[in-house]
Design a protein around this motif. Structure first.
Motif, PDB file in Angstrom:
ATOM      1  N   GLU A  50       1.213   3.110 129.507  1.00  0.00           N
ATOM      2  CA  GLU A  50       2.465   2.924 130.253  1.00  0.00           C
ATOM      3  C   GLU A  50       2.650   4.067 131.267  1.00  0.00           C
ATOM      4  O   GLU A  50       3.033   3.850 132.423  1.00  0.00           O
ATOM      5  CB  GLU A  50       3.638   2.889 129.260  1.00  0.00           C
ATOM      6  CG  GLU A  50       5.021   2.803 129.882  1.00  0.00           C
ATOM      7  CD  GLU A  50       5.256   1.527 130.677  1.00  0.00           C
ATOM      8  OE1 GLU A  50       4.648   0.500 130.343  1.00  0.00           O
ATOM      9  OE2 GLU A  50       6.041   1.595 131.654  1.00  0.00           O
ATOM     10  N   ARG A  51       2.329   5.269 130.837  1.00  0.00           N
ATOM     11  CA  ARG A  51       2.497   6.420 131.729  1.00  0.00           C
ATOM     12  C   ARG A  51       1.521   6.358 132.894  1.00  0.00           C
ATOM     13  O   ARG A  51       1.873   6.683 134.023  1.00  0.00           O
ATOM     14  CB  ARG A  51       2.361   7.719 130.933  1.00  0.00           C
ATOM     15  CG  ARG A  51       3.542   7.888 129.978  1.00  0.00           C
ATOM     16  CD  ARG A  51       3.505   9.192 129.241  1.00  0.00           C
ATOM     17  NE  ARG A  51       2.576   9.207 128.132  1.00  0.00           N
ATOM     18  CZ  ARG A  51       1.635  10.108 127.940  1.00  0.00           C
ATOM     19  NH1 ARG A  51       1.472  11.083 128.797  1.00  0.00           N
ATOM     20  NH2 ARG A  51       0.862  10.048 126.888  1.00  0.00           N
ATOM     21  N   ALA A  52       0.284   5.920 132.621  1.00  0.00           N
ATOM     22  CA  ALA A  52      -0.710   5.787 133.702  1.00  0.00           C
ATOM     23  C   ALA A  52      -0.269   4.702 134.686  1.00  0.00           C
ATOM     24  O   ALA A  52      -0.413   4.853 135.901  1.00  0.00           O
ATOM     25  CB  ALA A  52      -2.085   5.465 133.116  1.00  0.00           C
ATOM     26  N   ARG A  53       0.308   3.640 134.176  1.00  0.00           N
ATOM     27  CA  ARG A  53       0.810   2.571 135.065  1.00  0.00           C
ATOM     28  C   ARG A  53       1.885   3.104 135.996  1.00  0.00           C
ATOM     29  O   ARG A  53       1.916   2.795 137.180  1.00  0.00           O
ATOM     30  CB  ARG A  53       1.392   1.419 134.233  1.00  0.00           C
ATOM     31  CG  ARG A  53       0.424   0.273 133.975  1.00  0.00           C
ATOM     32  CD  ARG A  53       1.153  -0.986 133.509  1.00  0.00           C
ATOM     33  NE  ARG A  53       1.830  -0.798 132.218  1.00  0.00           N
ATOM     34  CZ  ARG A  53       1.221  -0.879 131.030  1.00  0.00           C
ATOM     35  NH1 ARG A  53      -0.074  -1.147 130.969  1.00  0.00           N
ATOM     36  NH2 ARG A  53       1.879  -0.700 129.913  1.00  0.00           N
ATOM     37  N   TYR A 104      -6.534   3.284 138.638  1.00  0.00           N
ATOM     38  CA  TYR A 104      -5.839   3.256 137.350  1.00  0.00           C
ATOM     39  C   TYR A 104      -6.661   3.905 136.238  1.00  0.00           C
ATOM     40  O   TYR A 104      -6.149   4.703 135.448  1.00  0.00           O
ATOM     41  CB  TYR A 104      -5.471   1.811 136.965  1.00  0.00           C
ATOM     42  CG  TYR A 104      -4.885   1.721 135.573  1.00  0.00           C
ATOM     43  CD1 TYR A 104      -3.557   2.065 135.338  1.00  0.00           C
ATOM     44  CD2 TYR A 104      -5.665   1.337 134.490  1.00  0.00           C
ATOM     45  CE1 TYR A 104      -3.018   2.027 134.062  1.00  0.00           C
ATOM     46  CE2 TYR A 104      -5.147   1.302 133.203  1.00  0.00           C
ATOM     47  CZ  TYR A 104      -3.829   1.642 132.996  1.00  0.00           C
ATOM     48  OH  TYR A 104      -3.312   1.623 131.732  1.00  0.00           O
ATOM     49  N   GLY A 105      -7.963   3.592 136.189  1.00  0.00           N
ATOM     50  CA  GLY A 105      -8.832   4.128 135.134  1.00  0.00           C
ATOM     51  C   GLY A 105      -8.879   5.655 135.167  1.00  0.00           C
ATOM     52  O   GLY A 105      -8.789   6.313 134.124  1.00  0.00           O
ATOM     53  N   ALA A 106      -8.989   6.189 136.393  1.00  0.00           N
ATOM     54  CA  ALA A 106      -9.067   7.649 136.541  1.00  0.00           C
ATOM     55  C   ALA A 106      -7.741   8.294 136.144  1.00  0.00           C
ATOM     56  O   ALA A 106      -7.706   9.357 135.517  1.00  0.00           O
ATOM     57  CB  ALA A 106      -9.419   8.011 137.975  1.00  0.00           C
ATOM     58  N   ILE A 107      -6.638   7.632 136.491  1.00  0.00           N
ATOM     59  CA  ILE A 107      -5.318   8.174 136.155  1.00  0.00           C
ATOM     60  C   ILE A 107      -5.124   8.191 134.642  1.00  0.00           C
ATOM     61  O   ILE A 107      -4.664   9.173 134.063  1.00  0.00           O
ATOM     62  CB  ILE A 107      -4.193   7.359 136.837  1.00  0.00           C
ATOM     63  CG1 ILE A 107      -4.295   7.518 138.359  1.00  0.00           C
ATOM     64  CG2 ILE A 107      -2.823   7.808 136.353  1.00  0.00           C
ATOM     65  CD1 ILE A 107      -3.355   6.624 139.133  1.00  0.00           C
ATOM     66  N   LEU A 108      -5.529   7.096 133.993  1.00  0.00           N
ATOM     67  CA  LEU A 108      -5.389   7.013 132.531  1.00  0.00           C
ATOM     68  C   LEU A 108      -6.199   8.128 131.864  1.00  0.00           C
ATOM     69  O   LEU A 108      -5.723   8.791 130.937  1.00  0.00           O
ATOM     70  CB  LEU A 108      -5.840   5.631 132.030  1.00  0.00           C
ATOM     71  CG  LEU A 108      -5.765   5.419 130.518  1.00  0.00           C
ATOM     72  CD1 LEU A 108      -4.344   5.604 129.986  1.00  0.00           C
ATOM     73  CD2 LEU A 108      -6.279   4.021 130.140  1.00  0.00           C
TER      74      LEU A 108
END
Ligand code: DC
Length: 223
Positions: A155-158, A173-177
């Protein structure tokens, strides 16, 4: 009587800033985002070519730099100006290089000592909403309302992803997560002032809640 000192802690991108700003606005209090100070020191180190693994130099830097957080001078989506030695670094402190290095820098005890002292001085004046990782535990243990705001890593990465997109920046998104998970790991396992809820903090899990709903809950608690 609403609480005079409000501490909001929680992991990266859990919605602390949105909640804190809103609450400060509502109560007419000063809003202090302490993450900005760790970012500013990190930015200064990168700028000056200081090795971020050099703890002694980072500590000296944190003791010497002057970080100012002022009302916004421009209408470009910012909520405040961040200045260091008169230079405007409001957006620079959000760049990926700072993002990647700030957890390392903020784990150094000397850096924390210098910045905690500044934060405590501001907080003790009261009528303040202070946001960070260790506000309820270390910076202002005497705060009369402590919130621990959490959300799942996904949720936070989103949310981070949406924020970057809204600013027109490239986002993966993958890198942020992955970055969210790494920062959780570093922030919660460091020796000094790890991310941790104070024993008297009220936990709010914001998964599935809108920013409005989180604010309403905390507004109730202020009554
Ligand atoms: O909240 P933020 O993402 O702007 O915080 C940036 C970094 O600073 C984060 O990795 C954790 C650290 N930090 C901290 O250690 N203590 C605080 N009170 C605030 C932030």
């Amino acid at each position: 009587m609403p609480p005079k000192m409000i501490a909001i802690d929680g992991p990266a991108a859990s919605g602390k800033t949105t909640l804190g700003r809103r609450l400060a606005d509502y109560l007419g209090y000063l809003f202090v985002d302490t993450g900005v100070m760790y970012r500013a020191v990190t930015w200064a180190a990168l700028q000056r070519g200081i090795d971020i693994h050099d703890e002694a130099r980072l500590t000296a830097l944190a003791e010497e730099v002057q970080i100012d957080i002022l009302p916004p001078s421009q209408n470009d989506g910012r909520f405040y100006d961040v200045r260091m030695d008169h230079q405007d670094i409001t957006w620079e402190i959000r760049n990926p290089q700072v993002e990647a290095a700030v957890s390392i820098v903020s784990a150094y005890p000397g850096v924390r000592r210098a910045l905690t002292a500044q934060q405590r001085r501001i907080g003790l004046r009261g009528r303040v909403v202070m946001v960070g990782r260790d506000i309820g535990t270390v910076v202002l243990p005497e705060a009369d309302l402590k919130i621990y705001l959490d959300a799942s890593p996904e949720e936070r990465a989103r949310r981070r992803f949406a924020e970057l997109q809204a600013r027109g920046e490239a986002a993966d998104y993958g890198a942020i997560l992955q970055n969210v998970r790494e920062r959780d790991q570093i922030d919660s396992t460091r020796q000094v002032a790890p991310l941790q809820a104070a024993p008297d903090a009220i936990h709010i899990d914001s998964d599935g809640l809108t920013a409005e709903e989180v604010f309403e809950r905390v507004r109730e608690l202020c009554r």
